[in-house]
Structures are given as C-alpha cells and as structure tokens.
Write a protein that holds these residues in place. Sequence first.
Motif, mmCIF file in Angstrom:
data_model
loop_
_atom_site.group_PDB
_atom_site.id
_atom_site.type_symbol
_atom_site.label_atom_id
_atom_site.label_comp_id
_atom_site.label_asym_id
_atom_site.label_seq_id
_atom_site.Cartn_x
_atom_site.Cartn_y
_atom_site.Cartn_z
ATOM 1 N N HIS A 41 0.844 -1.205 0.000
ATOM 2 C CA HIS A 41 0.000 0.000 0.000
ATOM 3 C C HIS A 41 0.878 1.255 0.000
ATOM 4 C CE1 HIS A 41 -3.586 2.273 0.503
ATOM 5 N NE2 HIS A 41 -3.440 2.549 1.787
ATOM 6 N N LYS A 63 -9.506 -1.741 -8.576
ATOM 7 C CA LYS A 63 -10.948 -2.001 -8.420
ATOM 8 C C LYS A 63 -11.549 -2.667 -9.644
ATOM 9 C CE LYS A 63 -11.894 1.359 -4.927
ATOM 10 N NZ LYS A 63 -12.162 2.741 -4.643
ATOM 11 N N LEU A 69 -10.607 -7.801 -5.619
ATOM 12 C CA LEU A 69 -10.760 -6.723 -4.624
ATOM 13 C C LEU A 69 -11.455 -7.251 -3.371
ATOM 14 C CD1 LEU A 69 -10.636 -3.602 -4.022
ATOM 15 C CD2 LEU A 69 -12.961 -3.514 -4.918
ATOM 16 N N PHE A 127 -7.510 4.337 13.686
ATOM 17 C CA PHE A 127 -7.000 4.968 12.464
ATOM 18 C C PHE A 127 -7.588 4.277 11.232
ATOM 19 C CE2 PHE A 127 -4.143 4.462 8.872
ATOM 20 C CZ PHE A 127 -4.087 5.779 8.416
ATOM 21 N N LEU A 132 -10.799 4.322 6.372
ATOM 22 C CA LEU A 132 -11.766 3.752 5.413
ATOM 23 C C LEU A 132 -12.926 4.722 5.183
ATOM 24 C CD1 LEU A 132 -11.819 -0.015 6.464
ATOM 25 C CD2 LEU A 132 -10.589 1.056 4.582
ATOM 26 N N PHE A 135 -10.943 7.804 2.953
ATOM 27 C CA PHE A 135 -10.526 7.664 1.549
ATOM 28 C C PHE A 135 -11.323 6.634 0.744
ATOM 29 C CE2 PHE A 135 -6.097 9.473 2.508
ATOM 30 C CZ PHE A 135 -6.354 10.649 1.816
ATOM 31 N N ILE A 151 -8.161 9.766 -6.582
ATOM 32 C CA ILE A 151 -7.336 9.597 -5.378
ATOM 33 C C ILE A 151 -6.428 10.812 -5.169
ATOM 34 C CG2 ILE A 151 -5.506 8.176 -4.353
ATOM 35 C CD1 ILE A 151 -6.683 5.771 -5.739
ATOM 36 N N PHE A 159 -5.017 16.361 2.889
ATOM 37 C CA PHE A 159 -3.737 16.601 3.576
ATOM 38 C C PHE A 159 -3.380 18.085 3.622
ATOM 39 C CE2 PHE A 159 -2.514 11.976 2.571
ATOM 40 C CZ PHE A 159 -2.986 11.563 3.812
ATOM 41 N N MET A 172 1.079 7.035 11.604
ATOM 42 C CA MET A 172 2.121 6.311 10.862
ATOM 43 C C MET A 172 3.343 6.042 11.733
ATOM 44 S SD MET A 172 0.717 5.601 8.076
ATOM 45 C CE MET A 172 -0.787 5.646 9.003
ATOM 46 N N LEU A 175 2.344 3.215 13.763
ATOM 47 C CA LEU A 175 2.367 2.017 12.913
ATOM 48 C C LEU A 175 3.796 1.478 12.800
ATOM 49 C CD1 LEU A 175 0.773 0.187 10.788
ATOM 50 C CD2 LEU A 175 1.747 1.711 9.082
ATOM 51 N N PHE A 216 5.207 6.649 4.095
ATOM 52 C CA PHE A 216 3.833 7.105 4.323
ATOM 53 C C PHE A 216 3.782 8.598 4.656
ATOM 54 C CE2 PHE A 216 2.098 2.653 5.316
ATOM 55 C CZ PHE A 216 1.187 2.655 4.268
ATOM 56 N N PRO A 220 1.658 13.338 3.340
ATOM 57 C CA PRO A 220 1.074 14.550 3.942
ATOM 58 C C PRO A 220 2.083 15.702 4.059
ATOM 59 C CG PRO A 220 1.118 12.709 5.531
ATOM 60 C CD PRO A 220 1.446 12.148 4.193
HETATM 61 C C1 HEM Z 1 -0.181 8.302 4.584
HETATM 62 C C2 HEM Z 1 -0.766 7.121 4.735
HETATM 63 C C3 HEM Z 1 -1.832 6.559 3.834
HETATM 64 C C4 HEM Z 1 -2.401 7.074 2.702
HETATM 65 C C5 HEM Z 1 -2.103 8.388 2.005
HETATM 66 C C6 HEM Z 1 -3.385 6.117 2.234
HETATM 67 C C7 HEM Z 1 -4.192 6.283 1.137
HETATM 68 C C8 HEM Z 1 -5.254 5.484 0.791
HETATM 69 C C9 HEM Z 1 -6.206 5.754 -0.258
HETATM 70 C C10 HEM Z 1 -6.163 6.965 -1.165
HETATM 71 C C11 HEM Z 1 -7.109 4.741 -0.277
HETATM 72 C C12 HEM Z 1 -8.320 4.586 -1.214
HETATM 73 C C13 HEM Z 1 -7.898 3.885 -2.475
HETATM 74 C C14 HEM Z 1 -9.028 3.841 -3.469
HETATM 75 O O1 HEM Z 1 -10.106 4.328 -3.230
HETATM 76 O O2 HEM Z 1 -8.794 3.277 -4.526
HETATM 77 C C15 HEM Z 1 -6.729 3.821 0.775
HETATM 78 C C16 HEM Z 1 -7.407 2.659 1.074
HETATM 79 C C17 HEM Z 1 -7.055 1.798 2.088
HETATM 80 N N1 HEM Z 1 -6.011 1.942 2.973
HETATM 81 FE FE1 HEM Z 1 -4.711 3.470 3.009
HETATM 82 N N2 HEM Z 1 -3.382 5.029 3.080
HETATM 83 C C18 HEM Z 1 -2.448 5.262 4.081
HETATM 84 C C19 HEM Z 1 -2.142 4.417 5.130
HETATM 85 C C20 HEM Z 1 -2.763 3.222 5.377
HETATM 86 C C21 HEM Z 1 -2.409 2.303 6.434
HETATM 87 C C22 HEM Z 1 -1.292 2.534 7.423
HETATM 88 C C23 HEM Z 1 -3.244 1.243 6.343
HETATM 89 C C24 HEM Z 1 -3.318 -0.006 7.178
HETATM 90 C C25 HEM Z 1 -2.776 -0.150 8.352
HETATM 91 C C26 HEM Z 1 -4.129 1.470 5.252
HETATM 92 C C27 HEM Z 1 -5.127 0.630 4.855
HETATM 93 C C28 HEM Z 1 -6.004 0.864 3.813
HETATM 94 C C29 HEM Z 1 -7.095 -0.022 3.471
HETATM 95 C C30 HEM Z 1 -7.450 -1.347 4.167
HETATM 96 C C31 HEM Z 1 -7.758 0.561 2.381
HETATM 97 C C32 HEM Z 1 -9.014 0.046 1.694
HETATM 98 C C33 HEM Z 1 -8.659 -0.688 0.444
HETATM 99 C C34 HEM Z 1 -9.974 -1.095 -0.197
HETATM 100 O O3 HEM Z 1 -10.580 -0.298 -0.885
HETATM 101 O O4 HEM Z 1 -10.391 -2.196 0.089
HETATM 102 N N3 HEM Z 1 -3.804 2.670 4.674
HETATM 103 N N4 HEM Z 1 -5.605 4.284 1.410
#
Ligand code: HEM
Length: 229
Positions: A41, A63, A69, A127, A132, A135, A151, A159, A172, A175, A216, A220
């Motif tokens: 990720h 997606k 997915l 967090f 979820l 974003f 995105i 941010f 983070m 984390l 990560f 931001p």
């Molecule tokens: C600066 C840190 C992070 C940013 C900028 C970020 C960004 C994003 C974005 C933009 C999405 C949506 C993607 C989409 O709609 O296609 C997303 C989904 C997700 N993120 Fe992050 N993320 C970060 C950190 C994390 C961390 C640390 C975790 C887990 C510990 C995490 C877990 C997830 C999960 C589970 C999804 C859902 C994926 C899905 O649609 O099933 N993210 N993230």
Amino acid sequence: MATTVIGVRQERPARFLASTNGKKAIMAVTGVILFVFVIGHMLGNLQVYEGPEKINAYGHFLKSIPELLWGVRAALLAAVLLHIWSSIGLALRNNAARPKGYARKKNVVSSYASRTMYWSGPILFCFIVYHLLHFTAGIVHPGSDFKEGDIYHNMVASFSVWYVSAWYIFSMILLGLHVGHGASSFVQSLGFNHPRHTPIIKRAAAVFSCLLILGFISIPISVLAGLVK
Ligand code: HEM
C-alpha cells in the motif's frame, strides 16, 4: 476406537489455537499478512509523486477485478480480526499470570515499543476505521468534496488540512513502532531464535519500519509543503 482417533484429530487444531503458542502463531501469521499489505500500500501510494493520472489509474486498476478486490478485502478483515482476537487472549493470559508487585521490574526488561503494543494497536484500529471512512467511503472528508476515483484530488484536498495530516503522521509513527516490534517478536514467536541471526533480523525490522514511516508520512508532508498540489 476409530471415533476416538477422529475425535482427537479434530480436537488438536482447536486446542492449539486456544493455547498461548497457537495465539502467538496466529498473531505472527496475520501480522505478516498485514505487513505485506502495508508495504504494498505504501509503495502504491508513492505513485502520487508521478501525478494524478498515474495514481488514479492504479486505483482504478485495483478495483477493476471485483473478485480480487473483495477477496483481498475479506482476507484483510479476517487477518485484522484474528490479530485483535489473539492479542486480547494473550493480554488476558499475561495479566492473569503476572505476579503482583513486579510491575516495575517487568518494565525494565520490556522495551518501550513492546509496552506500546497494547495501546498502539487500539489507536491503529481507530485509524483504520477513520481511514476507510475518509478515503474509501468518502464519508469523513475534510478539505473539500470527496471525488470517487480521484485519489490524487482526495489526498491533496485532505492533507492540506493540517490536523488531518497531523493525525496521519502520528498514526504512521505508531504504525512504524508497532510493525517494528511485531516483526522482531515474530522471530521469537515462531521459534526462529538464533544468537547471530536474531540481532540482524531485529535491526532489519527497525530499518524497515523507519522506511515504512518515511514513505507514508512523506505524502502529507509533501502536500503541506506544497510539493504535491
Ligand atoms: C499516509 C498514509 C496513507 C495514505 C495516504 C493512504 C491512502 C489510501 C487511499 C487513497 C485509499 C483509497 C484507495 C481507493 O479508493 O482506490 C486507501 C485505502 C485503504 N487503505 Fe490506506 N493510506 C495510508 C495508510 C494506510 C495504512 C497505514 C493502512 C493499514 C494499516 C491502510 C489501509 C487501507 C485499506 C485497508 C484501504 C481500503 C482498500 C480497499 O478499498 O479495500 N492505509 N488508502
């Protein structure tokens, strides 16, 4: 006789999962699954530096195969729930087994990161729920309107709000601490302890978690600094 044999065979996995070693193994295996996801990720998110087309196309690609997915989503949810379930089981057992009056002595031998595991975990869970809603669902989206599939816009807009960035940076860092300690205790949980290799693995875990945090939080920070806009 046959029934007894079958009965014993069926009982063994359940008994193992209920045991301390079983719970440690579940923690370790689910921890590795979540670790691999988080690394992937983070690397995927770094495409924000290549501009809106690149990261939006990446999101669209992820997606485009619903079976994949939803398969990944189900696996991640199961991994998170099992990780939490076994951590609660182990915490309850540790508490029950701890001799009264030795709290101070225990703190000396356990590292700062290991003591933070039990409170960093719940904060990280909060967090993930927030993340979820932020974003993926777009329900909580400070900064401007949430644009489904955009995105780049969603990241830059939210941010730019300092407290959203601060919450992400804080989470983070937690984390990184959580993953760093988790990765090094994984070695012990699965019985891979070795006088020469263990310190190397622990150092590698520390370096990895620093890279994870930097990857990560660079997003931001870059938005706040106006480098990504
Ligand atoms: C600066 C840190 C992070 C940013 C900028 C970020 C960004 C994003 C974005 C933009 C999405 C949506 C993607 C989409 O709609 O296609 C997303 C989904 C997700 N993120 Fe992050 N993320 C970060 C950190 C994390 C961390 C640390 C975790 C887990 C510990 C995490 C877990 C997830 C999960 C589970 C999804 C859902 C994926 C899905 O649609 O099933 N993210 N993230």
